[in-house]
Write an enzyme that holds these catalytic residues in place. Structure first.
Site, PDB file in Angstrom:
ATOM      1  N   ASN A 193      35.524  37.235  42.771  1.00  5.15           N
ATOM      2  CA  ASN A 193      36.406  37.311  41.608  1.00  5.15           C
ATOM      3  C   ASN A 193      36.546  35.881  41.087  1.00  5.15           C
ATOM      4  OD1 ASN A 193      38.425  37.631  39.760  1.00  5.15           O
ATOM      5  ND2 ASN A 193      39.883  38.586  41.173  1.00  5.15           N
ATOM      6  N   ARG A 201      33.737  41.010  40.068  1.00  5.87           N
ATOM      7  CA  ARG A 201      34.736  41.551  39.157  1.00  5.87           C
ATOM      8  C   ARG A 201      34.444  40.957  37.778  1.00  5.87           C
ATOM      9  NH1 ARG A 201      41.193  40.332  38.994  1.00  5.87           N
ATOM     10  NH2 ARG A 201      41.645  41.875  37.404  1.00  5.87           N
TER      11      ARG A 201
END
Ligand code: ADP
Length: 397
Positions: free
Chosen positions: A7, A90
């Site tokens: 992420n 992500r």
């Protein structure tokens, strides 16, 4: 199978190494201050936590340090980088181009980049994270998991704004919604917990954290969500205003001399709980201040609970009923006061909580439904990383 979940933010990079047999994180951590002075990596594995202070001029160096930490003899979790079967990234925005997770190819990366103007703060960081991993692990499959994808099932009358149709056609102006992996995860967990097929359930999921969004999930599909074209919309949040009358933007410009970008930043960073209370964006600080008699902290909390409650009612109406209400994320999982305020007075919908049970803190899924309550009210810890890992494992096989 082991999946590395990444992420990437503009100056940060969080990661988890997840073993898909157990679905548990074997290692996790994050790099902060990438590209700035004083960058460091916090890494946890094997019950040990280490702080690695190293210069990280860019994300590629950060990824290299993460991989070194993962294979380290003392505090690592694997013996070689080859044990990582795939990487899941992500990615904030899919635009209207993807309605599910996708294996990353050069064409996919181009399409992701073409949606940068829809998420100018996040998308470039996500792309940088993907490129950094591809440079260091060129033969490892990579998958993009979008924050918006779960919301792609909204009907047109829910995602359209009342602006001229050409603004949608020409500029893609519509509601997209965010936190999709979290809404998907907790709605599926709720169905499993209730022992029902998701196709027979009407669920309202409240992801209440620094950023908050509420979704209506009917038959396993998202049919509406409170965030919009950007994550600024919906309920007032830690520092974000949530929905305001758009005419306020020009009015503020005239009154204060701020330009449009400054007003948008004011609405993103200086508003919400922090701006109303003048105390903090953190709900723990707000509760403490309220208990000491701070009336603006009380006001901020009341506004948050009221706005959230209105979405619960609206989404019950949108779905023609509600079987289950879920609370998740930092506030939803931990703040019993907010859960009590949100559900207070919703007995007419069949929503009632056991107030004593609601005060107890438990790990895992916590059923706080009152005796005889028709609508199940559940506290469910979210796990966006696991959603990313599952999709990555499925698509990279
Ligand atoms: P993010 O959107 O950054 O992922 P989180 O889901 O971690 O945010 O939520 C962070 C927020 O959760 C904090 O700002 C804080 O207000 C709230 N929070 C965390 N723990 C508690 C707690 N024990 N009681 C009340 N609020 C809490």
């Amino acid at each position: 199978m082991k999946i590395l979940v990444i992420n990437a933010g503009s100056s940060s990079l969080k990661y988890q190494l997840i073993d898909m047999e157990t679905e548990r994180a074997e290692a996790k951590g994050g790099c902060e201050r990438i590209g700035l002075e004083g960058s460091f990596l916090k890494h946890k594995a094997n019950g040990k936590e280490v702080l690695i202070e190293e210069d990280m001029p860019n994300h590629q160096v950060a990824v290299k340090l993460v991989l070194e930490a993962l294979v380290d003899k003392e505090h690592g979790a694997i013996s070689s980088m080859k044990e990582i079967d795939a990487v899941g990234h992500r990615v904030v925005h899919s635009g209207e181009d993807f309605n599910c997770s996708v294996l990353i190819t050069p064409e996919v990366l181009e399409t992701i980049a073409s949606n940068t103007e829809l998420a100018p703060l996040h998308q470039p960081a996500n792309i940088t994270g993907i490129n950094a991993c591809r440079a260091i692990m060129p033969d490892t499959p990579m998958v993009a998991v979008f924050d918006t994808a779960f919301h792609s099932t909204m009907p047109d009358y829910a995602y359209m704004y009342g602006v001229p149709y050409e603004a949608y056609k020409n500029y893609k102006i519509r509601r997209y919604g965010f936190h999709g992996s979290s809404h998907l995860f907790v709605s599926e967990e709720a169905a499993k917990y209730l022992g029902k097929s998701k196709s027979e359930l009407k669920i309202v999921t409240c992801h209440l954290g620094n950023g908050s969004s509420i979704s209506a999930v009917n038959g396993g599909k998202c049919v509406d969500t409170s965030m919009g074209f950007t994550p600024l919309a919906g309920v007032p949040m830690g520092t974000r205003s949530g929905d305001v009358d758009p005419a306020i933007v020009e009015f503020l410009e005239t009154k204060t001399g701020m330009n449009t970008a400054e007003v948008i930043s004011y609405l993103n960073k200086k508003s919400g709980m922090a701006g109303i209370s003048g105390v903090s964006s953190d709900f723990r600080d707000l509760s403490a201040a309220m208990e000491q008699g701070n009336d603006r902290a009380r006001l901020a909390l009341d506004m948050f609970a009221y706005a959230t409650k209105k979405y619960v009612g609206a989404y019950a109406a949108a779905m023609g009923g509600i079987d289950c209400l879920v609370f998740t994320a930092g506030i939803g999982e931990n703040d019993g006061y907010i859960r009590e305020k949100v559900t207070d007075g919703l007995g007419f919908l069949g929503i009632a909580i056991d107030k004593a049970e609601n005060k107890i803190r438990k790990g895992g899924i916590h059923d706080i439904t009152a005796n005889g309550g028709k609508v199940k009210v559940l506290v469910i810890p979210t796990n966006e990383e696991l959603v990313i890992a599952r999709d990555t494992a499925r698509l990279s096989k």
